[in-house]
Scaffold this motif. Structure first.
Motif, PDB file in Angstrom:
ATOM      1  N   ASN A 165      40.072 -11.597  44.405  1.00 39.04           N
ATOM      2  CA  ASN A 165      39.876 -11.263  42.995  1.00 39.04           C
ATOM      3  C   ASN A 165      38.624 -11.896  42.400  1.00 39.04           C
ATOM      4  O   ASN A 165      38.088 -12.874  42.920  1.00 39.04           O
ATOM      5  N   ILE A 166      38.231 -11.310  41.254  1.00 39.85           N
ATOM      6  CA  ILE A 166      37.141 -11.892  40.490  1.00 39.85           C
ATOM      7  C   ILE A 166      37.662 -12.348  39.139  1.00 39.85           C
ATOM      8  O   ILE A 166      38.736 -11.929  38.700  1.00 39.85           O
ATOM      9  N   CYS A 167      36.887 -13.198  38.508  1.00 41.99           N
ATOM     10  CA  CYS A 167      37.203 -13.655  37.171  1.00 41.99           C
ATOM     11  C   CYS A 167      35.871 -13.778  36.437  1.00 41.99           C
ATOM     12  O   CYS A 167      34.950 -14.439  36.915  1.00 41.99           O
ATOM     13  N   LEU A 168      35.748 -13.080  35.308  1.00 44.71           N
ATOM     14  CA  LEU A 168      34.476 -13.033  34.588  1.00 44.71           C
ATOM     15  C   LEU A 168      34.682 -13.446  33.140  1.00 44.71           C
ATOM     16  O   LEU A 168      35.716 -13.154  32.557  1.00 44.71           O
ATOM     17  N   GLN A 169      33.697 -14.080  32.570  1.00 45.24           N
ATOM     18  CA  GLN A 169      33.858 -14.554  31.193  1.00 45.24           C
ATOM     19  C   GLN A 169      32.515 -14.745  30.497  1.00 45.24           C
ATOM     20  O   GLN A 169      31.550 -15.192  31.106  1.00 45.24           O
ATOM     21  N   VAL A 170      32.484 -14.403  29.227  1.00 49.59           N
ATOM     22  CA  VAL A 170      31.306 -14.696  28.415  1.00 49.59           C
ATOM     23  C   VAL A 170      31.380 -16.161  28.022  1.00 49.59           C
ATOM     24  O   VAL A 170      32.421 -16.637  27.582  1.00 49.59           O
ATOM     25  N   VAL A 193      29.633 -15.823  33.132  1.00 47.90           N
ATOM     26  CA  VAL A 193      29.883 -16.539  34.379  1.00 47.90           C
ATOM     27  C   VAL A 193      30.992 -15.825  35.126  1.00 47.90           C
ATOM     28  O   VAL A 193      31.844 -15.172  34.533  1.00 47.90           O
ATOM     29  N   GLY A 194      30.925 -15.956  36.425  1.00 46.94           N
ATOM     30  CA  GLY A 194      31.934 -15.284  37.233  1.00 46.94           C
ATOM     31  C   GLY A 194      32.232 -16.069  38.478  1.00 46.94           C
ATOM     32  O   GLY A 194      31.412 -16.864  38.948  1.00 46.94           O
ATOM     33  N   ALA A 195      33.436 -15.863  38.991  1.00 43.51           N
ATOM     34  CA  ALA A 195      33.816 -16.454  40.268  1.00 43.51           C
ATOM     35  C   ALA A 195      34.562 -15.397  41.046  1.00 43.51           C
ATOM     36  O   ALA A 195      35.248 -14.551  40.480  1.00 43.51           O
ATOM     37  N   MET A 196      34.380 -15.426  42.345  1.00 44.71           N
ATOM     38  CA  MET A 196      35.073 -14.464  43.196  1.00 44.71           C
ATOM     39  C   MET A 196      35.601 -15.151  44.429  1.00 44.71           C
ATOM     40  O   MET A 196      34.890 -15.892  45.107  1.00 44.71           O
ATOM     41  N   GLN A 197      36.875 -14.918  44.687  1.00 38.12           N
ATOM     42  CA  GLN A 197      37.471 -15.386  45.932  1.00 38.12           C
ATOM     43  C   GLN A 197      37.010 -14.423  47.015  1.00 38.12           C
ATOM     44  O   GLN A 197      37.145 -13.205  46.860  1.00 38.12           O
ATOM     45  N   ARG A 198      36.479 -14.926  48.105  1.00 35.56           N
ATOM     46  CA  ARG A 198      36.013 -14.029  49.171  1.00 35.56           C
ATOM     47  C   ARG A 198      37.099 -13.044  49.580  1.00 35.56           C
ATOM     48  O   ARG A 198      38.197 -13.456  49.944  1.00 35.56           O
ATOM     49  N   GLY A 199      36.789 -11.778  49.472  1.00 33.15           N
ATOM     50  CA  GLY A 199      37.746 -10.730  49.843  1.00 33.15           C
ATOM     51  C   GLY A 199      38.872 -10.569  48.841  1.00 33.15           C
ATOM     52  O   GLY A 199      39.831  -9.841  49.073  1.00 33.15           O
ATOM     53  N   VAL A 237      27.514 -19.585  53.762  1.00 37.17           N
ATOM     54  CA  VAL A 237      27.188 -20.048  52.407  1.00 37.17           C
ATOM     55  C   VAL A 237      26.272 -19.037  51.722  1.00 37.17           C
ATOM     56  O   VAL A 237      25.100 -18.915  52.054  1.00 37.17           O
ATOM     57  N   HIS A 238      26.841 -18.262  50.804  1.00 35.97           N
ATOM     58  CA  HIS A 238      26.031 -17.336  50.020  1.00 35.97           C
ATOM     59  C   HIS A 238      26.807 -16.912  48.780  1.00 35.97           C
ATOM     60  O   HIS A 238      28.004 -17.214  48.660  1.00 35.97           O
ATOM     61  N   THR A 239      26.134 -16.232  47.870  1.00 36.45           N
ATOM     62  CA  THR A 239      26.802 -15.744  46.655  1.00 36.45           C
ATOM     63  C   THR A 239      26.630 -14.229  46.547  1.00 36.45           C
ATOM     64  O   THR A 239      26.620 -13.668  45.459  1.00 36.45           O
ATOM     65  N   ASN A 240      26.508 -13.587  47.709  1.00 31.94           N
ATOM     66  CA  ASN A 240      26.228 -12.147  47.694  1.00 31.94           C
ATOM     67  C   ASN A 240      27.359 -11.318  47.085  1.00 31.94           C
ATOM     68  O   ASN A 240      27.109 -10.292  46.449  1.00 31.94           O
ATOM     69  N   SER A 241      28.619 -11.758  47.284  1.00 32.43           N
ATOM     70  CA  SER A 241      29.739 -10.943  46.784  1.00 32.43           C
ATOM     71  C   SER A 241      29.766 -10.930  45.255  1.00 32.43           C
ATOM     72  O   SER A 241      29.927  -9.867  44.649  1.00 32.43           O
ATOM     73  N   ILE A 242      29.593 -12.093  44.648  1.00 34.32           N
ATOM     74  CA  ILE A 242      29.604 -12.118  43.182  1.00 34.32           C
ATOM     75  C   ILE A 242      28.341 -11.439  42.636  1.00 34.32           C
ATOM     76  O   ILE A 242      28.375 -10.787  41.592  1.00 34.32           O
ATOM     77  N   GLU A 243      27.248 -11.530  43.388  1.00 30.46           N
ATOM     78  CA  GLU A 243      26.036 -10.835  42.927  1.00 30.46           C
ATOM     79  C   GLU A 243      26.204  -9.317  42.970  1.00 30.46           C
ATOM     80  O   GLU A 243      25.638  -8.604  42.137  1.00 30.46           O
ATOM     81  N   ASN A 244      27.015  -8.827  43.919  1.00 24.80           N
ATOM     82  CA  ASN A 244      27.324  -7.394  43.926  1.00 24.80           C
ATOM     83  C   ASN A 244      28.103  -6.997  42.676  1.00 24.80           C
ATOM     84  O   ASN A 244      27.943  -5.895  42.159  1.00 24.80           O
ATOM     85  N   VAL A 245      28.951  -7.918  42.219  1.00 23.58           N
ATOM     86  CA  VAL A 245      29.701  -7.649  40.990  1.00 23.58           C
ATOM     87  C   VAL A 245      28.740  -7.568  39.798  1.00 23.58           C
ATOM     88  O   VAL A 245      28.878  -6.714  38.925  1.00 23.58           O
ATOM     89  N   TRP A 246      27.734  -8.453  39.799  1.00 21.82           N
ATOM     90  CA  TRP A 246      26.743  -8.386  38.702  1.00 21.82           C
ATOM     91  C   TRP A 246      26.016  -7.052  38.706  1.00 21.82           C
ATOM     92  O   TRP A 246      25.744  -6.482  37.661  1.00 21.82           O
ATOM     93  N   SER A 247      25.691  -6.536  39.908  1.00 23.93           N
ATOM     94  CA  SER A 247      24.952  -5.278  39.896  1.00 23.93           C
ATOM     95  C   SER A 247      25.866  -4.141  39.447  1.00 23.93           C
ATOM     96  O   SER A 247      25.430  -3.226  38.753  1.00 23.93           O
ATOM     97  N   SER A 255      27.068  -0.393  35.229  1.00 26.23           N
ATOM     98  CA  SER A 255      28.004   0.261  34.313  1.00 26.23           C
ATOM     99  C   SER A 255      27.535   0.130  32.871  1.00 26.23           C
ATOM    100  O   SER A 255      27.725   1.031  32.068  1.00 26.23           O
ATOM    101  N   ILE A 256      26.895  -0.973  32.546  1.00 27.84           N
ATOM    102  CA  ILE A 256      26.391  -1.109  31.181  1.00 27.84           C
ATOM    103  C   ILE A 256      25.253  -0.135  30.933  1.00 27.84           C
ATOM    104  O   ILE A 256      25.206   0.555  29.924  1.00 27.84           O
TER     105      ILE A 256
END
Ligand SMILES: [Zn+2]
Length: 299
Positions: A168-173, A160-166, A230-240, A245-246
């Motif tokens: 930081n991000i926070c990611l966790q298993v 799961v992840g959360a990102m403040q627009r513009g 209203v969108h989740t495009n920024s966090i989805e960019n982090v997923w890609s 990288s994996i």
């Protein structure tokens, strides 16, 4: 703090190609106001140059700049540590242990252990809560991995992840995508009075908003990717980025180590505009290993 501009690989090698230069750098970072005895805090010390040590003129304690740090008691020359840290924090998609092994000329085991210690040191310990407009999302990592045969049986791990627009991000298993897990993650990492949380329509997010936080969801099922802001495009960019990288660098990451990779990605992402990223990473390494900062700087 040291005054320093953004550093590139050529400058890094130029500045830190021998042990003495690396030690001098760590010394300035550890004791910006001059070397202090690690035992009694005395500022009057003698240098024993050949042995890379200091001796306290008051209590006679012998110590070195790496004493009590992650760099101590490793057989790896400091300049290799410096280079490894640089490669890890600068590589957008990360560096595999194999690549590190070839670049700095160590065994695979050394490179692997080294990158794990660096990752652990980069872990954000007192991260600020995300605020403002926050996107939250989940993704699945593992399973079929490019380059692996059909017989490969990796399990999917939920991230799961959360990102403040513009920001930081926070990611966790996490262990699942249920309401309790997702709400728990958001409560822990997002400010209680944040302006808005945007997610997709996954039902477990319901009720995440309250009187001072609006919650809106995009309906991916109806092929709705954005409704105004209203969108989740920024966090989805982090997923890609995570998945590239994996696939690109790590090939396969076991669920056990995935959290460490997430910490590394978090550090790089959250410092993406920090011109002092290398210095700040070195600073984190100096205080790593749960060593109290006060003890480390000898105050
Ligand atoms: Zn002393």
């Amino acid at each position: 703090m040291l005054k320093e501009q953004e550093i590139n690989l050529v400058e890094l090698i130029d500045r830190f190609h021998d042990e003495d230069r690396c030690r001098a750098y760590l010394e300035k970072m550890r004791w910006p106001d001059g070397v202090k005895c690690l035992r009694c805090g005395e500022k009057s010390i003698s240098r024993r140059k050949q042995r890379h040590q200091f001796q306290c003129n008051s209590c006679r304690y012998d110590f070195s700049v790496t004493a009590g740090t992650i760099f101590h008691d490793t057989h790896l020359p400091l300049w290799k540590w410096f280079l490894a840290v640089y490669l890890i924090v600068e590589a957008k998609k990360g560096v595999s242990a194999n690549q590190l092994k070839r670049t700095i000329g160590t065994t695979y085991k050394t490179a692997w252990y080294l990158s794990h210690r660096i990752r652990a040191a980069l872990k954000e310990v007192d991260a600020q809560l995300l605020k403002g407009i926050v996107e939250a999302d989940k993704t699945f990592v593992g399973g079929k991995v490019e380059g692996e045969g059909r017989g490969y049986k990796g399990n999917k791990t939920v991230v799961v992840g959360a990102m403040q627009r513009g920001g930081n991000i926070c990611l966790q298993v996490v262990r699942g995508t249920d309401r309790e897990t997702l709400h728990g993650f958001i409560r822990q990492n997002v400010a209680g009075d944040t302006e808005a949380i945007y997610t997709d329509e996954w039902p477990a997010y319901l009720g995440i908003g309250d009187e001072d936080t609006k919650h809106e969801a995009v309906k991916h099922r109806d092929k709705e990717w954005a409704r105004g802001e209203v969108h989740t495009n920024s966090i989805e960019n982090v997923w890609s980025l995570l998945k590239r990288s994996i696939i690109g660098s790590y090939h396969q990451v076991s669920a056990k180590h995935l959290d460490a990779y997430l910490d590394e990605l978090e550090f790089r992402f959250n410092n993406r505009e920090n011109p002092h990223m290398f210095r700040d990473a070195m600073c984190k390494l100096l205080v790593a290993n749960n060593l109290p900062y006060a003890k480390l700087i000898g105050s």
